[in-house]
Motif scaffolding. Structure first.
Motif, PDB file in Angstrom:
ATOM      1  N   TYR B  15       5.428  -3.761  -6.959  1.00  0.00           N
ATOM      2  CA  TYR B  15       6.019  -3.939  -5.628  1.00  0.00           C
ATOM      3  C   TYR B  15       6.819  -2.707  -5.236  1.00  0.00           C
ATOM      4  O   TYR B  15       7.701  -2.262  -5.971  1.00  0.00           O
ATOM      5  CB  TYR B  15       6.913  -5.179  -5.611  1.00  0.00           C
ATOM      6  CG  TYR B  15       6.176  -6.440  -6.008  1.00  0.00           C
ATOM      7  CD1 TYR B  15       5.179  -6.956  -5.186  1.00  0.00           C
ATOM      8  CD2 TYR B  15       6.470  -7.086  -7.196  1.00  0.00           C
ATOM      9  CE1 TYR B  15       4.485  -8.097  -5.536  1.00  0.00           C
ATOM     10  CE2 TYR B  15       5.773  -8.238  -7.557  1.00  0.00           C
ATOM     11  CZ  TYR B  15       4.791  -8.734  -6.728  1.00  0.00           C
ATOM     12  OH  TYR B  15       4.113  -9.861  -7.079  1.00  0.00           O
ATOM     13  N   ASP B  16       6.505  -2.183  -4.068  1.00  0.00           N
ATOM     14  CA  ASP B  16       7.170  -0.964  -3.605  1.00  0.00           C
ATOM     15  C   ASP B  16       7.209  -0.992  -2.076  1.00  0.00           C
ATOM     16  O   ASP B  16       6.168  -0.869  -1.426  1.00  0.00           O
ATOM     17  CB  ASP B  16       6.376   0.258  -4.102  1.00  0.00           C
ATOM     18  CG  ASP B  16       6.951   1.563  -3.566  1.00  0.00           C
ATOM     19  OD1 ASP B  16       8.057   1.543  -2.984  1.00  0.00           O
ATOM     20  OD2 ASP B  16       6.287   2.602  -3.702  1.00  0.00           O
ATOM     21  N   VAL B  17       8.403  -1.168  -1.520  1.00  0.00           N
ATOM     22  CA  VAL B  17       8.494  -1.278  -0.055  1.00  0.00           C
ATOM     23  C   VAL B  17       8.024  -0.011   0.653  1.00  0.00           C
ATOM     24  O   VAL B  17       7.718  -0.044   1.847  1.00  0.00           O
ATOM     25  CB  VAL B  17       9.928  -1.606   0.446  1.00  0.00           C
ATOM     26  CG1 VAL B  17      10.335  -3.009   0.068  1.00  0.00           C
ATOM     27  CG2 VAL B  17      10.935  -0.581  -0.021  1.00  0.00           C
ATOM     28  N   PHE B  18       7.977   1.107  -0.075  1.00  0.00           N
ATOM     29  CA  PHE B  18       7.538   2.340   0.578  1.00  0.00           C
ATOM     30  C   PHE B  18       6.023   2.358   0.809  1.00  0.00           C
ATOM     31  O   PHE B  18       5.522   3.170   1.568  1.00  0.00           O
ATOM     32  CB  PHE B  18       7.967   3.569  -0.240  1.00  0.00           C
ATOM     33  CG  PHE B  18       9.444   3.817  -0.148  1.00  0.00           C
ATOM     34  CD1 PHE B  18       9.980   4.411   0.982  1.00  0.00           C
ATOM     35  CD2 PHE B  18      10.287   3.424  -1.167  1.00  0.00           C
ATOM     36  CE1 PHE B  18      11.341   4.621   1.088  1.00  0.00           C
ATOM     37  CE2 PHE B  18      11.652   3.630  -1.066  1.00  0.00           C
ATOM     38  CZ  PHE B  18      12.186   4.234   0.061  1.00  0.00           C
ATOM     39  N   ALA B  19       5.302   1.487   0.122  1.00  0.00           N
ATOM     40  CA  ALA B  19       3.843   1.405   0.307  1.00  0.00           C
ATOM     41  C   ALA B  19       3.535   0.432   1.433  1.00  0.00           C
ATOM     42  O   ALA B  19       3.987  -0.711   1.426  1.00  0.00           O
ATOM     43  CB  ALA B  19       3.183   0.957  -0.995  1.00  0.00           C
ATOM     44  N   LYS B  20       2.718   0.918   2.374  1.00  0.00           N
ATOM     45  CA  LYS B  20       2.436   0.184   3.606  1.00  0.00           C
ATOM     46  C   LYS B  20       1.940  -1.232   3.343  1.00  0.00           C
ATOM     47  O   LYS B  20       2.331  -2.187   4.016  1.00  0.00           O
ATOM     48  CB  LYS B  20       1.388   0.981   4.389  1.00  0.00           C
ATOM     49  CG  LYS B  20       1.178   0.567   5.789  1.00  0.00           C
ATOM     50  CD  LYS B  20       0.433   1.645   6.597  1.00  0.00           C
ATOM     51  CE  LYS B  20      -0.835   2.143   5.918  1.00  0.00           C
ATOM     52  NZ  LYS B  20      -1.575   3.088   6.778  1.00  0.00           N
ATOM     53  N   PRO B  23       3.453  -6.452  -0.142  1.00  0.00           N
ATOM     54  CA  PRO B  23       4.030  -7.641   0.507  1.00  0.00           C
ATOM     55  C   PRO B  23       5.555  -7.632   0.529  1.00  0.00           C
ATOM     56  O   PRO B  23       6.163  -8.345   1.327  1.00  0.00           O
ATOM     57  CB  PRO B  23       3.499  -8.798  -0.347  1.00  0.00           C
ATOM     58  CG  PRO B  23       3.119  -8.198  -1.654  1.00  0.00           C
ATOM     59  CD  PRO B  23       2.690  -6.787  -1.352  1.00  0.00           C
ATOM     60  N   SER B  24       6.175  -6.817  -0.323  1.00  0.00           N
ATOM     61  CA  SER B  24       7.647  -6.769  -0.313  1.00  0.00           C
ATOM     62  C   SER B  24       8.162  -6.223   1.018  1.00  0.00           C
ATOM     63  O   SER B  24       9.289  -6.513   1.419  1.00  0.00           O
ATOM     64  CB  SER B  24       8.168  -5.909  -1.470  1.00  0.00           C
ATOM     65  OG  SER B  24       7.750  -4.566  -1.329  1.00  0.00           O
ATOM     66  N   ARG B  25       7.341  -5.443   1.717  1.00  0.00           N
ATOM     67  CA  ARG B  25       7.791  -4.904   2.993  1.00  0.00           C
ATOM     68  C   ARG B  25       7.993  -6.031   4.004  1.00  0.00           C
ATOM     69  O   ARG B  25       8.948  -6.039   4.769  1.00  0.00           O
ATOM     70  CB  ARG B  25       6.796  -3.873   3.519  1.00  0.00           C
ATOM     71  CG  ARG B  25       7.452  -2.892   4.454  1.00  0.00           C
ATOM     72  CD  ARG B  25       6.468  -1.868   4.984  1.00  0.00           C
ATOM     73  NE  ARG B  25       6.554  -0.606   4.298  1.00  0.00           N
ATOM     74  CZ  ARG B  25       6.019   0.523   4.766  1.00  0.00           C
ATOM     75  NH1 ARG B  25       5.376   0.518   5.918  1.00  0.00           N
ATOM     76  NH2 ARG B  25       6.136   1.639   4.092  1.00  0.00           N
ATOM     77  N   GLY B  26       7.075  -7.003   4.002  1.00  0.00           N
ATOM     78  CA  GLY B  26       7.211  -8.142   4.909  1.00  0.00           C
ATOM     79  C   GLY B  26       8.449  -8.963   4.600  1.00  0.00           C
ATOM     80  O   GLY B  26       9.192  -9.360   5.509  1.00  0.00           O
ATOM     81  N   LEU B  28      11.160  -7.930   3.045  1.00  0.00           N
ATOM     82  CA  LEU B  28      12.336  -7.145   3.426  1.00  0.00           C
ATOM     83  C   LEU B  28      12.594  -7.272   4.926  1.00  0.00           C
ATOM     84  O   LEU B  28      13.746  -7.367   5.366  1.00  0.00           O
ATOM     85  CB  LEU B  28      12.154  -5.669   3.036  1.00  0.00           C
ATOM     86  CG  LEU B  28      13.381  -4.787   3.276  1.00  0.00           C
ATOM     87  CD1 LEU B  28      14.530  -5.163   2.347  1.00  0.00           C
ATOM     88  CD2 LEU B  28      13.053  -3.294   3.116  1.00  0.00           C
TER      89      LEU B  28
END
Lengths: 133, 133
Positions: B15-20, B23-26, B28
């Motif tokens: 999981y890495d929010v920097f990767a488009k 799913p962690s970006r959603g 966050l």
């Protein structure tokens, strides 16, 4: 009651993100907005040029990154340094205030990344329950 | 290298929010979105009913609060408890995972609130420089 306690109380009254009109709500949005948060997080590792930042913040457009950097610079969280070189070179770095904010933000980001196994399991349970209704 | 280090490395990759596409970006975004963040912050103080939450999160519409609560419930951060009373009563509270995330979020919120004097001074300097150009 000491003078310092009075000042603390004043600070508490002065800024409150739960109040619609408080300017802290706008700054929180710059910090936690989709691109603002990732930009602060990327710059926490060190100063970067515009194109380096764009590669690091996967998916951001040139226009959005430019707007994001302007807002963070205006809030005093990011410092823009134009180098007197030919061709001109512009570096972006966090201000000391930006570092304090980015530290808290990264703690939140790492917490969310670390929680994703649980989050995805919760989503499966939720969707299964909803589907059965 | 121990097995636990291997697992840590795996987590870092997972999981890495920097990767488009991560799913962690959603998640966050649910946590730091305009209303998601304030909702988690409000519930950190204790469980609340829908209308209590709506008053606390100044400016949120009924529709947006409802959508926000659904997303947080689906991610396993908020628990919705329908009481078997007449009229029915629904309480919202943080899950243990939601509390961990909300703690980090509140540290960030307090940091931003405490920085607002500096932020507003930075904005004045920025706008004065821009105006003089």
């Amino acid at each position: 009651m000491t003078a310092s306690t009075d000042l603390d109380d004043l600070d508490d009254l002065a800024y409150d993100v739960f109040a619609k009109a408080c300017p802290s709500r706008g700054t929180l949005e710059h910090v936690t907005g989709r691109w603002g948060g990732l930009t602060l997080g990327a710059l926490y590792e060190g100063s970067l040029r515009f194109n380096e930042l764009r590669r690091r913040v996967d998916g951001v457009s040139e226009k959005m990154l430019s707007q994001t950097l302007h807002a963070l610079e205006r809030d005093g969280l990011v410092h823009r340094e134009a180098q007197p070189t030919n061709p001109p070179r512009v570096d972006y770095e966090l201000t000391p205030l930006g570092r304090r904010v980015a530290e808290r933000l990264l703690a939140l980001i790492h917490c969310v990344e670390g929680a994703m196994d649980d989050v995805l399991a919760a989503r499966e349970r939720y969707d299964a329950t909803r589907g059965a209704r």
